[in-house]
Scaffold this active site. Structure first.
Site, mmCIF file in Angstrom:
data_model
loop_
_atom_site.group_PDB
_atom_site.id
_atom_site.type_symbol
_atom_site.label_atom_id
_atom_site.label_comp_id
_atom_site.label_asym_id
_atom_site.label_seq_id
_atom_site.Cartn_x
_atom_site.Cartn_y
_atom_site.Cartn_z
ATOM 1 C CG ASP A 104 23.493 34.424 -5.151
ATOM 2 O OD1 ASP A 104 23.489 33.351 -4.558
ATOM 3 O OD2 ASP A 104 23.327 34.611 -6.530
ATOM 4 C CE LYS A 129 26.005 39.255 -15.054
ATOM 5 N NZ LYS A 129 26.402 38.367 -13.802
HETATM 6 P P1 ATP Z 1 22.571 34.546 -11.667
HETATM 7 O O1 ATP Z 1 22.011 35.974 -11.574
HETATM 8 O O2 ATP Z 1 21.412 33.456 -11.466
HETATM 9 O O3 ATP Z 1 23.744 34.264 -11.226
HETATM 10 P P2 ATP Z 1 23.423 35.595 -14.181
HETATM 11 O O4 ATP Z 1 22.587 36.396 -15.170
HETATM 12 O O5 ATP Z 1 24.018 36.875 -13.451
HETATM 13 O O6 ATP Z 1 22.795 34.531 -13.263
HETATM 14 P P3 ATP Z 1 25.833 34.398 -14.176
HETATM 15 O O7 ATP Z 1 25.615 33.356 -12.980
HETATM 16 O O8 ATP Z 1 26.664 35.537 -13.773
HETATM 17 O O9 ATP Z 1 24.620 34.972 -14.934
HETATM 18 O O10 ATP Z 1 26.627 34.004 -15.468
HETATM 19 C C1 ATP Z 1 26.166 32.797 -16.229
HETATM 20 C C2 ATP Z 1 27.291 32.142 -16.723
HETATM 21 O O11 ATP Z 1 28.202 32.626 -17.495
HETATM 22 C C3 ATP Z 1 28.552 31.561 -15.608
HETATM 23 O O12 ATP Z 1 28.052 30.410 -14.815
HETATM 24 C C4 ATP Z 1 29.763 31.550 -16.138
HETATM 25 O O13 ATP Z 1 30.007 30.218 -16.719
HETATM 26 C C5 ATP Z 1 29.775 32.733 -17.171
HETATM 27 N N1 ATP Z 1 30.263 34.010 -16.865
HETATM 28 C C6 ATP Z 1 29.608 34.935 -16.151
HETATM 29 N N2 ATP Z 1 30.429 36.019 -16.019
HETATM 30 C C7 ATP Z 1 31.342 35.527 -16.560
HETATM 31 C C8 ATP Z 1 32.942 36.192 -16.522
HETATM 32 N N3 ATP Z 1 33.027 37.413 -16.001
HETATM 33 N N4 ATP Z 1 34.247 35.547 -17.153
HETATM 34 C C9 ATP Z 1 33.909 34.268 -17.635
HETATM 35 N N5 ATP Z 1 32.488 33.430 -17.648
HETATM 36 C C10 ATP Z 1 31.344 34.382 -16.949
#
Ligand code: ATP
Length: 289
Positions: free
Chosen positions: A141, A46
């Site tokens: 969080d 990500k």
């Molecule tokens: P935020 O900071 O607002 O939480 P972010 O950019 O950190 O957003 P995440 O919430 O971590 O993003 O990830 C978004 C989506 O991607 C999650 O809701 C989940 O569906 C999927 N996801 C994230 N990490 C994983 C993982 N390690 N395995 C499987 N799915 C994941």
């Protein structure tokens, strides 16, 4: 330094598969990663933040430094951070949880989760949080949307560590660029002074437990930060009520350990895990190991 280089991952070693979610700074994708030992691992990738231009800037240096510290953390109930993908924008490479977020699964497939399994999730989360506490990392969080499911019985906590903003004077904002602060998970001292600590993580744990036993209901639905504070402060001193499916013994533990108004009097995760474990039937305890 060598330690930092260890967590740098090159684009050539990653083969993207599919989009699995939407993150704050872009989509989250599953991928195959070929490690230096020529091992193939399925990972989640990500974006960290919007980074422009080429080369590593100061902010990126900070991220790499932090990621190298985080990549040393290793616990069965924490999503492992493998490293940072050197690309524009930079990306985090983490362990993949094939079933995605617990929140979504609870809402969509509630029949798959027996009460004893929900109780074991609380023990698993407190075990992961105890490890973070020991390593002096405040999650900030903790919520069911950040708990990931690797099987219908096993969870892992995601989004820790790097969720922490790089500037000390901004707190939750960086994690939620859409402007939404997750008030309902915030302890009173977070709402009032933006003071985050292990004790505020313990408060958020109680709220997460409420989400779990309601199969994903929104805590304090429809209320803003001020209204929530008014409810939880004297003279009202209100707390979330016991969900229909939550065993009384567990609710009492949450009430006593997580939701003391004074942060200094809240339990720590070590004690919380111990108390929750005692509530589990022997056969379910085995799952948590
Ligand atoms: P935020 O900071 O607002 O939480 P972010 O950019 O950190 O957003 P995440 O919430 O971590 O993003 O990830 C978004 C989506 O991607 C999650 O809701 C989940 O569906 C999927 N996801 C994230 N990490 C994983 C993982 N390690 N395995 C499987 N799915 C994941």
């Amino acid at each position: 330094p060598r330690q930092e280089a260890k967590c740098l991952i090159q684009e050539k070693d990653i083969r993207f598969l599919e989009v699995i979610g939407k993150g704050a700074f872009g989509s989250v994708r599953s991928a195959e990663w070929i490690t230096v030992d020529n091992e193939k691992i399925f990972v989640a990738v990500k974006c960290i933040r919007r980074t422009t231009g080429n080369g590593i800037t100061d902010i990126q240096n900070e991220v790499v430094k932090e990621a190298s510290a985080m990549s040393c953390l290793n616990h069965p109930n924490l999503i492992r951070l493998f490293g940072v993908l050197i690309s524009t924008p930079m990306m985090l490479v983490t362990e993949l949880a094939p079933l995605g977020t617990l929140l979504k699964r609870l809402r969509q497939e509630r029949h798959k989760f027996q009460i004893s399994i929900l109780s074991s999730f609380l023990v698993q989360i407190s075990a992961g949080m105890k490890y973070l506490e020991r390593n002096k990392i405040v999650h900030r969080d903790l919520a069911a949307r950040n708990i990931l499911l690797v099987s219908y019985e096993k969870i892992k906590i995601g989004d820790f560590g790097l969720a922490r903003p790089l500037d000390d004077d901004v707190e939750h904002y960086v994690m939620h660029p859409d402007g939404l602060i997750p008030f309902a998970w915030c302890a009173p001292e977070c709402l009032k002074y933006k003071r985050f600590s292990h004790a505020s993580d313990v408060w958020a744990f109680g709220i997460t437990a409420y989400e779990i036993f309601t199969y994903g209901a929104e805590p304090w639905a429809g209320l803003n930060g001020g209204q929530i504070l008014e409810k939880i402060e004297e003279p009202n001193n209100e707390r979330l009520s016991c969900p229909e499916h939550c065993p009384r013994e567990i609710y009492s533990t949450l009430y006593a350990c997580c939701w003391n108004y004074r942060e200094g009097e809240r339990s720590n995760f070590q004690n919380l895990e111990k108390r929750l474990l005692e509530t589990l039937p022997i056969e379910v305890r085995a799952i948590t190991n």
